[in-house]
Design a protein around this motif. Sequence first.
Motif, PDB file in Angstrom:
ATOM      1  N   MET A 145       2.981  -7.577   1.562  1.00 31.39           N
ATOM      2  CA  MET A 145       2.402  -6.227   1.512  1.00 31.39           C
ATOM      3  C   MET A 145       3.529  -5.192   1.456  1.00 31.39           C
ATOM      4  O   MET A 145       4.419  -5.182   2.302  1.00 31.39           O
ATOM      5  CB  MET A 145       1.525  -5.982   2.750  1.00 31.39           C
ATOM      6  CG  MET A 145       0.877  -4.605   2.782  1.00 31.39           C
ATOM      7  SD  MET A 145      -0.100  -4.307   4.289  1.00 31.39           S
ATOM      8  CE  MET A 145      -1.430  -5.485   4.083  1.00 31.39           C
ATOM      9  N   GLU A 146       3.504  -4.331   0.427  1.00 27.80           N
ATOM     10  CA  GLU A 146       4.549  -3.304   0.307  1.00 27.80           C
ATOM     11  C   GLU A 146       4.374  -2.239   1.387  1.00 27.80           C
ATOM     12  O   GLU A 146       3.260  -1.902   1.775  1.00 27.80           O
ATOM     13  CB  GLU A 146       4.514  -2.634  -1.066  1.00 27.80           C
ATOM     14  CG  GLU A 146       4.839  -3.578  -2.211  1.00 27.80           C
ATOM     15  CD  GLU A 146       3.614  -4.071  -2.929  1.00 27.80           C
ATOM     16  OE1 GLU A 146       3.766  -4.536  -4.064  1.00 27.80           O
ATOM     17  OE2 GLU A 146       2.518  -4.012  -2.344  1.00 27.80           O
ATOM     18  N   SER A 147       5.509  -1.722   1.836  1.00 31.04           N
ATOM     19  CA  SER A 147       5.489  -0.719   2.903  1.00 31.04           C
ATOM     20  C   SER A 147       5.863   0.655   2.365  1.00 31.04           C
ATOM     21  O   SER A 147       6.718   0.783   1.495  1.00 31.04           O
ATOM     22  CB  SER A 147       6.457  -1.111   4.023  1.00 31.04           C
ATOM     23  OG  SER A 147       7.769  -1.262   3.511  1.00 31.04           O
TER      24      SER A 147
ATOM     25  N   SER B  36      -2.142   8.544   4.457  1.00 28.12           N
ATOM     26  CA  SER B  36      -2.136   7.242   5.137  1.00 28.12           C
ATOM     27  C   SER B  36      -3.407   6.461   4.827  1.00 28.12           C
ATOM     28  O   SER B  36      -3.366   5.264   4.510  1.00 28.12           O
ATOM     29  CB  SER B  36      -1.994   7.438   6.646  1.00 28.12           C
ATOM     30  OG  SER B  36      -0.779   8.081   6.973  1.00 28.12           O
TER      31      SER B  36
ATOM     32  N   GLU C 137      -3.457   2.940   2.762  1.00 28.27           N
ATOM     33  CA  GLU C 137      -3.910   1.741   3.467  1.00 28.27           C
ATOM     34  C   GLU C 137      -5.089   1.099   2.746  1.00 28.27           C
ATOM     35  O   GLU C 137      -5.180  -0.131   2.655  1.00 28.27           O
ATOM     36  CB  GLU C 137      -4.289   2.098   4.908  1.00 28.27           C
ATOM     37  CG  GLU C 137      -3.070   2.358   5.794  1.00 28.27           C
ATOM     38  CD  GLU C 137      -3.438   2.911   7.158  1.00 28.27           C
ATOM     39  OE1 GLU C 137      -4.645   3.209   7.364  1.00 28.27           O
ATOM     40  OE2 GLU C 137      -2.537   3.051   8.009  1.00 28.27           O
TER      41      GLU C 137
ATOM     42  N   TYR D 184      -1.460  -0.956   1.101  1.00 32.56           N
ATOM     43  CA  TYR D 184      -0.076  -0.762   1.525  1.00 32.56           C
ATOM     44  C   TYR D 184       0.023  -0.676   3.051  1.00 32.56           C
ATOM     45  O   TYR D 184      -0.900  -0.219   3.727  1.00 32.56           O
ATOM     46  CB  TYR D 184       0.510   0.517   0.910  1.00 32.56           C
ATOM     47  CG  TYR D 184       0.584   0.476  -0.593  1.00 32.56           C
ATOM     48  CD1 TYR D 184       1.567  -0.261  -1.238  1.00 32.56           C
ATOM     49  CD2 TYR D 184      -0.339   1.169  -1.381  1.00 32.56           C
ATOM     50  CE1 TYR D 184       1.631  -0.311  -2.620  1.00 32.56           C
ATOM     51  CE2 TYR D 184      -0.285   1.123  -2.768  1.00 32.56           C
ATOM     52  CZ  TYR D 184       0.702   0.377  -3.378  1.00 32.56           C
ATOM     53  OH  TYR D 184       0.765   0.325  -4.746  1.00 32.56           O
ATOM     54  N   SER D 185       1.162  -1.103   3.570  1.00 32.76           N
ATOM     55  CA  SER D 185       1.466  -0.904   4.986  1.00 32.76           C
ATOM     56  C   SER D 185       2.103   0.479   5.125  1.00 32.76           C
ATOM     57  O   SER D 185       3.071   0.790   4.420  1.00 32.76           O
ATOM     58  CB  SER D 185       2.434  -1.987   5.468  1.00 32.76           C
ATOM     59  OG  SER D 185       2.918  -1.694   6.756  1.00 32.76           O
TER      60      SER D 185
ATOM     61  N   GLN E 151       3.623   3.851   7.426  1.00 35.16           N
ATOM     62  CA  GLN E 151       4.175   4.487   8.619  1.00 35.16           C
ATOM     63  C   GLN E 151       4.367   5.964   8.283  1.00 35.16           C
ATOM     64  O   GLN E 151       4.845   6.288   7.188  1.00 35.16           O
ATOM     65  CB  GLN E 151       5.510   3.857   9.010  1.00 35.16           C
ATOM     66  CG  GLN E 151       6.176   4.472  10.225  1.00 35.16           C
ATOM     67  CD  GLN E 151       5.406   4.223  11.516  1.00 35.16           C
ATOM     68  OE1 GLN E 151       4.877   3.145  11.707  1.00 35.16           O
ATOM     69  NE2 GLN E 151       5.330   5.217  12.378  1.00 35.16           N
TER      70      GLN E 151
END
Length: 453
Positions: free
Chosen positions: A1-3, A18, A22, A26-27, A29
């Motif tokens: 999973m790409e961040s 976000s 999501e 995608y992950s 932060q």
Amino acid sequence: MESVLIIEDEKTVQYLLSLTLEEAGYSVQAVADGKAALSYLKKNQPDLILLDIGLPDMDGINVLRRIREKSPEQLVIMVTGFKSLEFAIEAMKAGAYDYITKPFHNEELILVIRKALEMKYLSNEVQSLQKRLYEHPQNTKVMGDSAVIQKILKQVKLIASTDMSVIIQGRSGTGKEVIAQLIHEYSKRSSRPLVAVDCGAIPETLVESELYGHEKGSFTGADSLKIGKFEQAEKSTLLLDEITNLPLESQRKLLRAIEERKIQRVGGKKPLLANVRLLATTNIDIQEAVKKGEFRDDLYHRLNEFMLYLPALQDRKDDIPVLAREFLREANFDLNKKVKDFTPEGMKLLQEYPWPGNVRELKNVVKRAVLLSAGDMIEPEDLHLNLSNSVNTTAIRMPEENDYSLEMMLQKVEADMIHKALLRTGGNKTRAARLLKINRKALYRKLQKKEHI
């Protein structure tokens, strides 16, 4: 999973970004200022960063520069409001991959991110190849060992150090984009990312806007300033992918931009200097397109300072074992599998198959086979190749007038396919039946009939 790291101070925008990312898989932060972002990046390396230009503690462009100082390869997309577009231009020159303006559509955001990540993965693949070429020449196996591929790689290294324009010609799937990226990575412009544009995917009415940009209000729907691909590629390399798809009028304007080394945004009044190195790819015979009047002769000669021709995979079958085993290694890593190799029958099938999709098809087939394989060796049945593509149609003679029977011809085609299936499985009838997608009893019946054909 790409961040993805989101650097955005507006809580509502941060939340919506976000949520959107999501939901797209995608992950995510998120942090609210530059200081928190830089602190996070000391211990983490996201695949991509969404960076707002307006932050409460420091200017977004300064954050970008500090990120690039620590990690020159970090992928950054700027997020900006309409009033900050001039800063977006500055950010592009400072190394941002792209920018997106508020308010934006979710689909647009996801598309920009996907394109950026695709380019990143292509660049990583090429850097790996580059390392092998320079540091471990004895292990230069990724593209093949054939004489024609070794010649192409030597030409790539030779031409890359110049600023000459290059046409890369070859069928779809032969690796034209990889070669283009490799030329860029070897060049003196490699500190900036290669910029690519798919000439076949741009509506004719938007070609100029895509290549040269446009001013706000220059036409209906031009709600903001757009930076074109030429500006994005300033002091870098611009790849014109499938250039023969450009309309003739667009070709004329492109020729003028190349010759004058200047561009002008749609609706703009001031010409802009263009310090860009050009690469172009085509999956058709570009000289034939010139003869037919489908591609401008003068543009062809302007771009054709050097030409590379990538042969189809079926024309360099000696490379198939090398490529297949390289793709096997990659697939094992990606899928966390431990498949050792191909059986002799499996490799024979790979070498006999005509590969209409070229290297791209081979890579996909091997990865799928690794996923499906239940053992530590890839068998012919794991490859799931379309055997009908392998029938030697030249071996099927046209019937004589007194033998003009469709049934007889179908029997001969069937017999030919059975013969090939048995060759590929080393005479193993059970595996041959699986390849032909029939049961073993049916195969025995057909073999008995075959003896009388």
